[in-house]
Design a protein around this motif. Sequence first.
Motif, PDB file in Angstrom:
ATOM      1  N   UNK A 188       0.805  -1.229   0.000  1.00 47.12           N
ATOM      2  CA  UNK A 188       0.000   0.000   0.000  1.00 47.12           C
ATOM      3  C   UNK A 188       0.845   1.290   0.000  1.00 47.12           C
ATOM      4  N   UNK A 189       2.090   1.210   0.453  1.00 47.89           N
ATOM      5  CA  UNK A 189       2.831   2.463   0.669  1.00 47.89           C
ATOM      6  C   UNK A 189       3.092   3.228  -0.623  1.00 47.89           C
ATOM      7  N   UNK A 190       3.346   2.515  -1.719  1.00 47.63           N
ATOM      8  CA  UNK A 190       3.593   3.212  -2.993  1.00 47.63           C
ATOM      9  C   UNK A 190       2.349   4.015  -3.383  1.00 47.63           C
ATOM     10  N   UNK A 249       2.084   7.084  -1.228  1.00 48.12           N
ATOM     11  CA  UNK A 249       3.051   8.096  -1.663  1.00 48.12           C
ATOM     12  C   UNK A 249       2.541   8.849  -2.886  1.00 48.12           C
ATOM     13  N   UNK A 250       2.015   8.098  -3.857  1.00 44.82           N
ATOM     14  CA  UNK A 250       1.546   8.741  -5.088  1.00 44.82           C
ATOM     15  C   UNK A 250       0.352   9.648  -4.788  1.00 44.82           C
ATOM     16  N   UNK A 282       6.111  11.678   4.782  1.00 43.84           N
ATOM     17  CA  UNK A 282       6.857  10.459   5.129  1.00 43.84           C
ATOM     18  C   UNK A 282       6.294   9.785   6.376  1.00 43.84           C
ATOM     19  N   UNK A 342       3.275   7.941   5.142  1.00 45.25           N
ATOM     20  CA  UNK A 342       3.593   6.826   4.234  1.00 45.25           C
ATOM     21  C   UNK A 342       4.189   5.657   5.017  1.00 45.25           C
ATOM     22  N   UNK A 343       5.169   5.970   5.882  1.00 47.71           N
ATOM     23  CA  UNK A 343       5.890   4.887   6.570  1.00 47.71           C
ATOM     24  C   UNK A 343       5.301   4.537   7.941  1.00 47.71           C
TER      25      UNK A 343
END
Lengths: 281, 259
Positions: free
Chosen positions: B47-49, B52-53, B216, B219-220
């Motif tokens: 899911x993180x990509x 990020x987008x 960030x 996202x993380x």
Amino acid sequence: MSTRRQSALILLSLAAACFALATTLQPRATAWSSRGDSASILKVLLGDGRRLFADYFFEKADVYFHSGYYPSIFDRNQAPKDTRHMTAEEDSPAEKEHEEKMNFLATPRDWLERFGRHFLITEHTHLSGGNEREILPWLRLSAELDPQRIDTYTVAAYSPRDMGKVSEAEQFLREGLRANPGSYEILFELGRLYQQNYHDARRARNVWELALRRWQEQQPGKKEPDLLALTDIAVNLARLEESAGNLERAIVYLELARQHSLQPGPLQQQIEELKRKAGRK
Amino acid sequence: MNTVIALSQVVIKELYRRKDFYVLFVLTAVITLALASANLFNDTKIVRYLKEVVLLLIWISALVIAITTTARQIPAERENRTIFPLLAKPVTRGQVILGKFLGCWLACGIALVIFYLFFGLVSGSRERSWDVLGYVQGLWLQWVMLGIVISLVLLGSVTFTAPSSNATITFIVVVGILLLGRHLNQAALQQVEPLRTLIYTIYFLIPHLEWYDVRDFLIYDHRLVGWANCALATLYAALYAALLLFATWVVFRRKALNL
């Protein structure tokens, strides 16, 4: 015949003609372009410049692996130079060395920088507990852009293997092998997958032996041969032969590893142990 | 205050009458859904990509909305000559500036709420958990940052002749600060005098917009930024916005309104 029916017939015959023409021209067009079916839109659009983007996305995967804690362009000399830390076991020497290198955040130079640190990720962590999967999209993209980058396949195959998605990992490694038929690194990873995940010693042996042959074809003449890979291949082959009861062959492989290892002591001990075992037989 | 609120309502109405927001939102949604449909090693938990987008698109869209909406406010009033009946109400020039600022800022806030709802839906549907506090913090800090950007554009709109040049210059400045602002002190130390002092002065003068970019953390899945630090960052942004709005007023109160 009514005008409407006439128009419909003309349209139909035109569509049939288009379809027939397309089936005739498609194979020729593929040959003209010399790119074949494998040419992706990205390749066509970016040309050789795609390698730069592939490097960027590979680094992006590393940023994800560190959960955002990564040197900026101003701390570039402290960025990881290799990918061993991405597949290293916890507390291994590679991991410890990497831990020291990644301590790139110096003491804040002024109050603005000190305050700004509250809005930055400042803890060095690695993805774990299945979250390693998060690096895969970037590695997939990197492989699409530069199929000749071998690291991408070996690193990407590690996470799915760890999460039990063995067939997906094998498929990706095979993709890499098709793009890089001479790669001993991919062959070695494939062998590990057969040995550790499928427990198929016969296929693992075949693949590792091929990896060893490829290494011997490519590396000896080089200024700095990849000795680490040779040691890995030879030690793994030795373990395989030992468990199959072929102690003589295991000794031969361990001798090969010892000759090129940076720490030959433990390997020498293992050789002597195997020789004792063989003597007893 | 009522005058300022009335003026701001006109700007908010303008946002939902124009198509900018809808186009950007649909574009964000389409790109996100296309990326979400990609099959990556048959793993639906990645899911993180996607986060990020989506966040990158939200940041770009919010900046575009803030800059383009604000850049045309005062020039459009002058060009259409509606500034004269407006000032004859009577409304002071200071109230015009405050009204325009408040309107643009609130309009951006409304757009951000919709964008973050979408982000929450996308990430929550994949992760099966909703980090509501994280979303609220990310939204708040971004909105506060947009307050500085809007004040900067307002100052640009009474300084530059055309809205297009104002928008372009502000966009470059904002992106420049977001990318390099944090590293200017480090870059300054590598230079010789007098360049070192010059770059260090710029480092202390510019508003540090990069602090407000906590993508960030979202996202993380990091722990949140401390709320006390958020409050201090908000105060910092409020001071910069006030300073820029004051500068806008100083320029605008002496400016001839005829084109």
